[in-house]
Design a protein around this motif. Structure first.
Motif, PDB file in Angstrom:
ATOM      1  N   SER A 194      -3.476   0.721 -19.971  1.00  0.00           N
ATOM      2  CA  SER A 194      -2.448   1.927 -18.870  1.00  0.00           C
ATOM      3  C   SER A 194      -3.661   2.470 -18.726  1.00  0.00           C
ATOM      4  CB  SER A 194      -1.809   2.629 -20.467  1.00  0.00           C
ATOM      5  OG  SER A 194      -2.727   3.518 -20.924  1.00  0.00           O
ATOM      6  N   HIS A 195      -3.218   2.409 -17.334  1.00  0.00           N
ATOM      7  CA  HIS A 195      -4.329   3.548 -15.902  1.00  0.00           C
ATOM      8  C   HIS A 195      -4.307   5.018 -16.358  1.00  0.00           C
ATOM      9  CE1 HIS A 195      -2.808   0.771 -13.163  1.00  0.00           C
ATOM     10  NE2 HIS A 195      -4.684   0.824 -12.802  1.00  0.00           N
ATOM     11  N   THR A 196      -3.477   5.433 -17.639  1.00  0.00           N
ATOM     12  CA  THR A 196      -3.672   6.697 -18.325  1.00  0.00           C
ATOM     13  C   THR A 196      -4.762   6.174 -19.431  1.00  0.00           C
ATOM     14  OG1 THR A 196      -1.469   6.599 -18.353  1.00  0.00           O
ATOM     15  CG2 THR A 196      -2.419   8.831 -20.242  1.00  0.00           C
ATOM     16  N   TYR A 301     -12.356   1.737  -6.321  1.00  0.00           N
ATOM     17  CA  TYR A 301     -12.454   2.708  -6.093  1.00  0.00           C
ATOM     18  C   TYR A 301     -11.049   2.806  -5.823  1.00  0.00           C
ATOM     19  CZ  TYR A 301     -11.973   7.428  -3.458  1.00  0.00           C
ATOM     20  OH  TYR A 301     -11.750   8.688  -2.673  1.00  0.00           O
ATOM     21  N   ARG A 302     -10.004   3.368  -6.954  1.00  0.00           N
ATOM     22  CA  ARG A 302      -8.806   2.944  -6.965  1.00  0.00           C
ATOM     23  C   ARG A 302      -8.136   4.803  -5.908  1.00  0.00           C
ATOM     24  NH1 ARG A 302      -9.693   1.869 -12.648  1.00  0.00           N
ATOM     25  NH2 ARG A 302      -9.063   0.306 -13.648  1.00  0.00           N
ATOM     26  N   THR A 303      -8.110   3.992  -4.717  1.00  0.00           N
ATOM     27  CA  THR A 303      -7.734   5.152  -4.463  1.00  0.00           C
ATOM     28  C   THR A 303      -6.001   6.083  -4.234  1.00  0.00           C
ATOM     29  OG1 THR A 303      -6.950   3.838  -1.936  1.00  0.00           O
ATOM     30  CG2 THR A 303      -9.203   4.159  -2.503  1.00  0.00           C
ATOM     31  N   ILE A 337     -13.769  -0.222  -1.799  1.00  0.00           N
ATOM     32  CA  ILE A 337     -12.191   1.121  -1.736  1.00  0.00           C
ATOM     33  C   ILE A 337     -11.776  -0.019  -1.747  1.00  0.00           C
ATOM     34  CG2 ILE A 337     -10.707   2.718  -0.303  1.00  0.00           C
ATOM     35  CD1 ILE A 337     -13.164   3.500   1.523  1.00  0.00           C
ATOM     36  N   ARG A 338     -10.600   0.082  -3.241  1.00  0.00           N
ATOM     37  CA  ARG A 338      -9.503  -1.212  -3.077  1.00  0.00           C
ATOM     38  C   ARG A 338      -8.249   0.406  -1.657  1.00  0.00           C
ATOM     39  NH1 ARG A 338      -6.767  -2.312  -8.341  1.00  0.00           N
ATOM     40  NH2 ARG A 338      -5.888   0.208  -8.232  1.00  0.00           N
ATOM     41  N   THR A 339      -7.482  -0.735  -1.645  1.00  0.00           N
ATOM     42  CA  THR A 339      -6.186  -0.030  -0.702  1.00  0.00           C
ATOM     43  C   THR A 339      -5.264   0.347  -2.110  1.00  0.00           C
ATOM     44  OG1 THR A 339      -5.696  -2.504  -0.127  1.00  0.00           O
ATOM     45  CG2 THR A 339      -6.395  -1.045   1.485  1.00  0.00           C
ATOM     46  N   ILE A 436      -8.277 -10.537  -7.385  1.00  0.00           N
ATOM     47  CA  ILE A 436      -7.634 -11.818  -7.987  1.00  0.00           C
ATOM     48  C   ILE A 436      -6.734 -11.434 -10.008  1.00  0.00           C
ATOM     49  CG2 ILE A 436      -7.526 -14.660  -9.181  1.00  0.00           C
ATOM     50  CD1 ILE A 436      -8.376 -14.493  -5.860  1.00  0.00           C
ATOM     51  N   GLU A 437      -5.675 -10.879  -9.451  1.00  0.00           N
ATOM     52  CA  GLU A 437      -5.191 -10.442 -10.302  1.00  0.00           C
ATOM     53  C   GLU A 437      -3.758 -10.789 -11.008  1.00  0.00           C
ATOM     54  OE1 GLU A 437      -5.638  -6.330 -10.267  1.00  0.00           O
ATOM     55  OE2 GLU A 437      -4.943  -6.050  -7.929  1.00  0.00           O
ATOM     56  N   VAL A 438      -3.523 -11.469 -10.150  1.00  0.00           N
ATOM     57  CA  VAL A 438      -2.117 -12.380 -10.436  1.00  0.00           C
ATOM     58  C   VAL A 438      -2.422 -13.891 -10.803  1.00  0.00           C
ATOM     59  CG1 VAL A 438       0.791 -12.980  -9.662  1.00  0.00           C
ATOM     60  CG2 VAL A 438      -1.344 -11.303  -8.731  1.00  0.00           C
ATOM     61  N   ILE A 457     -12.086  -9.610  -9.711  1.00  0.00           N
ATOM     62  CA  ILE A 457     -10.562 -10.180 -10.629  1.00  0.00           C
ATOM     63  C   ILE A 457     -10.748  -8.656 -11.402  1.00  0.00           C
ATOM     64  CG2 ILE A 457     -10.352 -11.762 -12.845  1.00  0.00           C
ATOM     65  CD1 ILE A 457     -13.210 -13.192 -11.731  1.00  0.00           C
ATOM     66  N   GLY A 458      -8.996  -9.164 -10.980  1.00  0.00           N
ATOM     67  CA  GLY A 458      -8.692  -7.138 -11.971  1.00  0.00           C
ATOM     68  C   GLY A 458      -8.477  -8.214 -13.739  1.00  0.00           C
ATOM     69  N   THR A 459      -8.554  -7.937 -14.458  1.00  0.00           N
ATOM     70  CA  THR A 459      -8.661  -8.564 -15.535  1.00  0.00           C
ATOM     71  C   THR A 459      -6.828  -7.846 -16.451  1.00  0.00           C
ATOM     72  OG1 THR A 459     -10.717  -7.368 -17.128  1.00  0.00           O
ATOM     73  CG2 THR A 459     -10.068  -9.547 -16.605  1.00  0.00           C
ATOM     74  N   ASN A 460      -7.573  -6.919 -16.222  1.00  0.00           N
ATOM     75  CA  ASN A 460      -6.767  -5.331 -16.581  1.00  0.00           C
ATOM     76  C   ASN A 460      -4.917  -6.537 -16.345  1.00  0.00           C
ATOM     77  OD1 ASN A 460      -8.585  -4.150 -17.577  1.00  0.00           O
ATOM     78  ND2 ASN A 460      -7.700  -3.231 -15.629  1.00  0.00           N
ATOM     79  N   ASP A 461      -4.594  -6.619 -15.255  1.00  0.00           N
ATOM     80  CA  ASP A 461      -3.632  -7.210 -14.774  1.00  0.00           C
ATOM     81  C   ASP A 461      -3.237  -9.179 -14.935  1.00  0.00           C
ATOM     82  OD1 ASP A 461      -2.057  -4.781 -13.728  1.00  0.00           O
ATOM     83  OD2 ASP A 461      -3.103  -5.009 -12.354  1.00  0.00           O
ATOM     84  N   LEU A 462      -4.725  -9.348 -14.307  1.00  0.00           N
ATOM     85  CA  LEU A 462      -4.283 -10.463 -14.546  1.00  0.00           C
ATOM     86  C   LEU A 462      -4.217 -10.996 -15.826  1.00  0.00           C
ATOM     87  CD1 LEU A 462      -4.865 -13.667 -13.079  1.00  0.00           C
ATOM     88  CD2 LEU A 462      -7.306 -13.347 -14.128  1.00  0.00           C
ATOM     89  N   ASP A 470       2.902  -6.674 -21.665  1.00  0.00           N
ATOM     90  CA  ASP A 470       2.620  -5.110 -20.566  1.00  0.00           C
ATOM     91  C   ASP A 470       1.418  -4.256 -21.145  1.00  0.00           C
ATOM     92  OD1 ASP A 470       3.341  -2.809 -19.444  1.00  0.00           O
ATOM     93  OD2 ASP A 470       5.907  -3.227 -19.955  1.00  0.00           O
ATOM     94  N   ARG A 471       0.976  -3.957 -20.237  1.00  0.00           N
ATOM     95  CA  ARG A 471      -0.472  -3.657 -21.045  1.00  0.00           C
ATOM     96  C   ARG A 471      -0.180  -2.338 -20.673  1.00  0.00           C
ATOM     97  NH1 ARG A 471      -3.134  -3.094 -13.889  1.00  0.00           N
ATOM     98  NH2 ARG A 471      -4.202  -0.938 -15.632  1.00  0.00           N
ATOM     99  N   VAL A 472       0.982  -1.412 -21.029  1.00  0.00           N
ATOM    100  CA  VAL A 472       1.314   0.304 -20.993  1.00  0.00           C
ATOM    101  C   VAL A 472       1.935   0.034 -22.526  1.00  0.00           C
ATOM    102  CG1 VAL A 472       1.213   1.068 -19.362  1.00  0.00           C
ATOM    103  CG2 VAL A 472       3.492   0.703 -19.978  1.00  0.00           C
TER     104      VAL A 472
END
Ligand code: PEP
Ligand code: MG
Length: 589
Positions: A194-196, A301-303, A337-339, A436-438, A457-462, A470-472
Motif C-alpha cells: 500500500s502507498h502508506t 519520482y511519485r509526483t 518523473i512519473r506523471t 508496465i503494471e497492467v 515494470i511496476g510490480t506493486n500493481d502488476l 488488492d494491494r491494500v
C-alpha cells in the motif's frame, strides 16, 4: 498488565519502542458536495457499505467487551446495532441522496442531526440519554464515509515522540509525518505494498499494517514495541522483552552502515554486467539521503505527493520550480518523473472526487489525467520546462496498451507544440517511457517497445492486477506472490520485448528491493532496479556478489517451476550459496 503480541503485515523495517497515540478524530465535519445524476448509485452504495462496516465494527467491539468484562456491559451495542438497521432512517437517507443530489455523508449527517434532536427532546430521561449513543453511531458511520486523511493536522502538531496507532492512515497522512515526532506507526488495515507502507519506508519509519484490531486493543499511552521486520506489535512488553528489543534496536543501527564501503562502486556483477541501482522518490526532502546511498539517479519520482496535504492544486510555476530543483540536486544523474498517479489508495483533498467502489479498478492515473486535461497539461508543461535544466525521463503510469500510449503521447505532443510556439526551452529529446503494471500492457510489450524509449515494470500493481489481490487489503496480503509463475512470465516477456527493440527495462516496485527477488530479476535480464533509498546498498551488494551467468541459470530454472513457493525456495537457497555475506551482520562473512 500482561504482554500481548499482535501479528500484522510487515510494512517498513526497524524497531521502535514508545508510547502509543491513537489517532481517532472525534468530529467529522461534512461540507455539502453536489453529485451528478450518474453518481447517485455510487453514493448509495457507499452509504450501504459504510453501514455494513459500522455494523461489523460494533459487533467486534461487542464481542471484545463481552469477553473482557461480561455480556451485561455489551448490551448497549445491541441498541447501536438496532439504530443501524432502522429502515426509516436508511430509506430517508437514500431518498434524499436521490432528491437533493448531495454526497452520502452530507445527506446522512443532516438526516442524523434531526434524528438526534428527536432523542434529545424526549421527556423520558433514560431515552434522552440515549441521544449520545445515537451520536456515537453517527460519528462512526461518518468516519467510514469520509476520507479519513483529515488527521493530517493532528499529526503535524505532535509534541512528544509517539507511536501512531490508527485504523487506517492515508498516504498523505503518512507523508505529513516527515520530520515530526513520530517513531513508528501501526494500522488495523493495509497491505505490504500500500502507498502508506511505501511512504513509511521512504521516511525510514518502522511500520506494521493489517493488524485488524490494534486500535481496539491499544490505549493511549500504552507502552508498545513496533517490530517492522517481523510485522509485530507488542503491547505492555515485559522487562525481558524490552531489553531484548533494545539490544536488537542497537544492532540494527550498527547494521545500517554495513555496506557503506560499496557506495561509490558500480552495480556490476562479477562477470562484468553493469546495472543501474536507482532510488524511488516521494518527497524532495529525501534527496540528501538518496545521494548518500550512492543511487545513480531517480527511477521513479511519485509526483502525486506534491499534490497532497494542501487545499489547492499546485500551479505550473510551483511545479516547475520543484522539478527543476530535484533535477539540479540529482545532476548529473537522470530523474525519471512519473506523471500524476491519483486514485487507488491516493487521494488529494483539493479535488472533490467521489470515491469509487473499487478504487484500484476505477478512475485512476491516466484515465483521470485524460479527463482532466487542465491538470495534466499543467504538469506536463512544468516537467518539460524543467527538462531544460538536466536529464529528465518522463513515464506514464498504468498504461493499458498501445492505443492509450498513443493517445497520451499525442497529448504530450500538443503540449510540446504550445511550448515551441511560446519559444519556451525544453529537452526535445526527453525520453518517454511506459510503466508496465497492467497485464494488458505486459502482453503488448512487443508493440509498446517499438514506440517507447524505456519500460519500467511496476510490480506493486502488476501483481495485484494479475493475481486479483488488492494491494491494500490485509486479508489478501498472504496471497501477494511476486514469484507466481504468471507474474514471472509477464516480467520475462516485458524484458525480452524491450531488449528486442534495444530499450532498457527497469523495475520500480517493492519486489526489486528484496535480495532474493533481485537475484532472480537480475537473471531475467533486468537493466535497472529502482527502490526505497534504504535498500539500495544491500541490492548493490547482491549484484556485486554474483555472476550474471549464475543468475541467468537460476532464472531459467525458476521459469520451469510451477508455483511461486517453489521459486521462492529455489531463489533463497541460491542466494545463500552465491552471496552469503548478504546475511551476515557486518557484510564480510
Ligand atoms: C508499482 O505499481 O509497482 C509502482 C512502482 O507504482 P506505485 O507503487 O506508485 O503504484
Ligand atoms: Mg503502480
Amino acid at each position: 498488565m500482561n504482554e500481548l503480541v499482535l501479528k500484522g503485515v510487515p510494512a517498513a523495517p526497524g524497531i521502535a519502542i514508545g508510547s502509543a497515540y491513537i489517532v481517532d478524530k472525534q468530529d467529522v465535519i461534512v461540507p455539502p458536495r453536489a453529485i451528478l445524476e450518474k453518481e447517485i448509485p455510487i453514493e448509495i452504495a457507499r452509504f450501504e457499505e459504510a453501514l455494513l462496516k459500522t455494523r461489523e465494527q460494533i459487533s467486534a467491539l461487542k464481542r471484545k467487551i463481552t469477553d473482557e468484562i461480561g455480556s451485561q456491559h455489551a448490551q448497549i451495542f445491541d441498541a447501536h446495532l438496532l439504530v443501524l438497521e432502522d429502515r426509516m432512517l436508511i430509506e430517508d437517507v437514500i431518498k434524499k441522496i436521490r432528491q437533493d443530489k448531495q454526497s452520502a455523508e452530507y445527506v446522512f449527517s443532516s438526516v442524523f442531526k434531526k434524528y438526534v434532536k428527536v432523542f434529545a427532546d424526549i421527556q423520558d430521561e433514560y431515552l434522552r440519554e440515549r441521544s449520545s449513543d445515537v451520536n456515537d453511531i453517527a460519528r462512526r458511520v461518518l468516519k467510514n464515509l469520509v476520507d479519513e486523511s483529515k488527521h493530517a493536522h493532528e499529526l503535524e502538531n505532535l509534541k512528544e515522540e509517539l507511536i501512531i496507532i490508527a485504523h487506517d492512515l492515508s498516504p498523505s497522512d503518512t507523508a505529513s509525518m516527515f520530520n515530526r515526532n513520530v517513531l513508528a506507526f501501526a494500522t488495523d488495515i493495509g497491505g505490504r505494498t500500500s502507498h502508506t507502507a511505501i511512504m513509511a519506508k521512504s521516511l525510514g519509519l518502522p511500520a506494521v499494517v493489517g493488524l485488524k484490531d490494534a486500535t481496539l486493543r491499544i490505549s493511549n499511552q500504552d507502552t508498545v514495541i513496533v517490530d517492522g521486520r517481523m510485522g509485530l506489535v507488542i503491547i505492555h512488553p515485559s522487562e525481558k522483552t524490552l531489553s531484548l528489543y533494545r539490544a536488537e534496536k542497537d544492532r540494527i543501527v550498527l547494521l545500517r552502515n554495513r555496506f557503506d564501503d560499496i557506495k561509490d562502486l558500480p552495480a556490476e556483477t562479477s562477470d562484468g554486467r553493469k546495472l543501474q541501482v536507482l532510488a524511488n522518490l516521494e518527497l524532495p526532502e529525501e534527496i540528501p539521503a538518496i545521494l548518500t546511498r550512492g543511487a545513480t539517479g531517480i527511477g521513479l519520482y511519485r509526483t502525486e505527493y506534491f499534490y497532497m496535504n494542501r487545499v489547492d492544486l499546485p500551479d505550473e510555476e510551483e511545479q516547475f520550480v520543484a522539478y527543476k530543483k530535484v533535477v539540479q540536486d540529482m545532476a548529473p544523474h537522470p530523474v525519471t518523473i512519473r506523471t500524476l498517479d491519483l486514485g487507488g489508495d491516493k487521494f488529494i483533498s483539493s479535488l472533490q472526487i467521489p470515491r469509487d467502489m473499487y478504487p484500484f479498478l476505477g478512475w485512476r492515473a491516466l484515465k483521470f489525467c485524460l479527463e482532466r486535461p487542465d491538470i495534466f497539461k499543467t504538469q506536463l508543461r512544468a516537467i518539460l520546462r524543467a527538462s531544460h535544466f538536466g536529464k529528465i525521463r518522463l513515464m506514464f503510469p498504468m498504461v493499458s496498451g498501445p492505443a492509450e500510449f498513443r493517445t497520451v503521447n499525442s497529448f504530450l505532443g500538443q503540449v510540446k507544440n504550445n511550448l515551441r510556439d511560446e519559444k519556451i526551452a525544453f529537452d526535445h529529446n526527453m525520453e518517454v517511457g511506459v510503466m508496465i503494471e497492467v497485464p494488458s500492457a505486459a502482453m503488448t510489450t512487443d508493440i509498446l517497445a517499438k514506440e517507447a524509449k524505456f519500460f519500467s515494470i511496476g510490480t506493486n500493481d502488476l501483481i495485484q492486477y494479475t493475481l486479483a489481490i488488492d494491494r491494500v487489503n490485509e486479508q489478501t496480503a498472504a496471497f501477494y506472490e511476486p514469484c507466481h509463475p504468471a507474474v514471472l512470465r509477464l516480467i520475462q516477456r516485458t524484458i525480452e520485448a524491450g531488449h528486442k527493440e534495444n530499450i532498457k527495462v527497469g523495475l520500480c516496485g517493492e519486489m526489486c528491493s528484496e535480495p532474493v527477488y533481485a537475484l532472480l530479476l537480475l537473471g531475467l535480464g533486468l537493466d535497472e532496479f529502482s527502490m526505497s533509498p534504504g535498500n539500495i546498498l544491500q541490492i548493490k551488494k547482491v549484484i556485486r556478489s554474483v555472476s550474471y551467468k549464475d543468475a541467468q541459470a537460476l532464472a531459467q530454472k525458476a521459469l520451469t517451476l510451477t508455483t511461486g513457493q517453489e521459486v521462492e525456495e529455489l531463489c533463497s537457497r541460491r542466494l545463500q550459496e552465491l552471496a552469503p555475506k548478504i546475511f551476515t551482520d557486518d557484510g564480510t562473512s
